[in-house]
Design an enzyme around this catalytic site. Sequence first.
Site, PDB file in Angstrom:
ATOM      1  N   GLY A  77       0.806  -1.212   0.000  1.00 27.26           N
ATOM      2  CA  GLY A  77       0.000   0.000   0.000  1.00 27.26           C
ATOM      3  C   GLY A  77       0.837   1.259   0.000  1.00 27.26           C
ATOM      4  CG  LEU A  78       0.325   6.120   1.110  1.00 28.43           C
ATOM      5  CD1 LEU A  78       0.793   6.803  -0.158  1.00 28.43           C
ATOM      6  CD2 LEU A  78      -0.772   6.945   1.791  1.00 28.43           C
ATOM      7  CE1 TYR A  95      -8.231   2.265  10.439  1.00 22.77           C
ATOM      8  CE2 TYR A  95      -8.133   4.343  11.620  1.00 22.77           C
ATOM      9  CZ  TYR A  95      -7.527   3.375  10.853  1.00 22.77           C
ATOM     10  OH  TYR A  95      -6.208   3.511  10.493  1.00 22.77           O
ATOM     11  CE  LYS A 125      -5.321   0.923  12.294  1.00 16.46           C
ATOM     12  NZ  LYS A 125      -4.071   0.238  11.899  1.00 16.46           N
TER      13      LYS A 125
END
Length: 319
Positions: A11-12, A134, A138
């Site tokens: 990914g990024l 989310y 996290k």
Amino acid sequence: MRKVLVTGGTGLVGKALQQITSEEDVESWYFAGSKDGDLKDLNATKALFEKVQPTHVIHLAAMVGGLFHNMNNNLDFLRINLQINDNVLQTAHEHGCLKVISCLSTCIFPDKTTYPIDETMVHNGPPHTSNYGYSYAKRLIDVQNHAYHDKYGCMFTSIIPCNIFGPNDNYKPDVSHVIPGMIYRMHKLLNENPQVAQEDKVFTVYGSGKPLRQFIYSLDLAKLIVWVLRNYESVEPIILSVDEEQEVSIFQVAQAIAQAFNFRGKIECDTSKADGQYKKTASNKKLRSFLPNFQFTDFDKAIKVSVDWYIQHYDEARK
């Protein structure tokens, strides 16, 4: 030699880490993507660790998305990220990994708080309602890190970056974060209806454009992650963010992207769409105590590089 497994490695941030470490031989790196194993599945996670035999883990894999994707899918964000995180941390412990660095986000901080936020404030109140699934998933990584440290002495820690952007981002509509979302829409606007003069085209900013954000260029973040891997020895999280004075409004982001595209039309705000959290200004005082002279890439320059990358790699970009 350290053998580093990077989950979410395609990914990024994973791509940025690949670029930063490609010419070094300090560690051996394995960048795992979804094709290497479904981290929601414990057996698949164990198989990946058996294959790689890592001594260190940089845990980037997560279900992620922008404001509107989060608002509509809080349960999925909660359940999927809980599964991924538990599988990775437990398997890393079973394999005797010497360090695990998990990637959190400044959006996990309390909605009602004082600014700037710092590492001690993660659990001081509920997160913003737009992304609570989310956020809680996290936050629990931090809880797990302390629990593994308390019971087994594991050096499991976490980084908390501000909003990340750069080449190899996810540009899919309704899923992307604000900068790749704007890049996607600006490119589409410029390339559709060629009969309409550019001066007559209108680029729409979702929301009022007033919310403030700190943005970190992915290559800068990758450099800081490598520093954490090699030098940071604490279970306590550390914020990896640009300085407070580098905070910009969403409208300023749109202006920077328009400039990078040489867009000559109008920019307007659609106030019927949600703004999300107004600000989440983070203090990088702890980071600066270790790296007082770290130079962050100029925002406009990083936006220009990101836009140029998207134009040049349009066919293979995630969109």
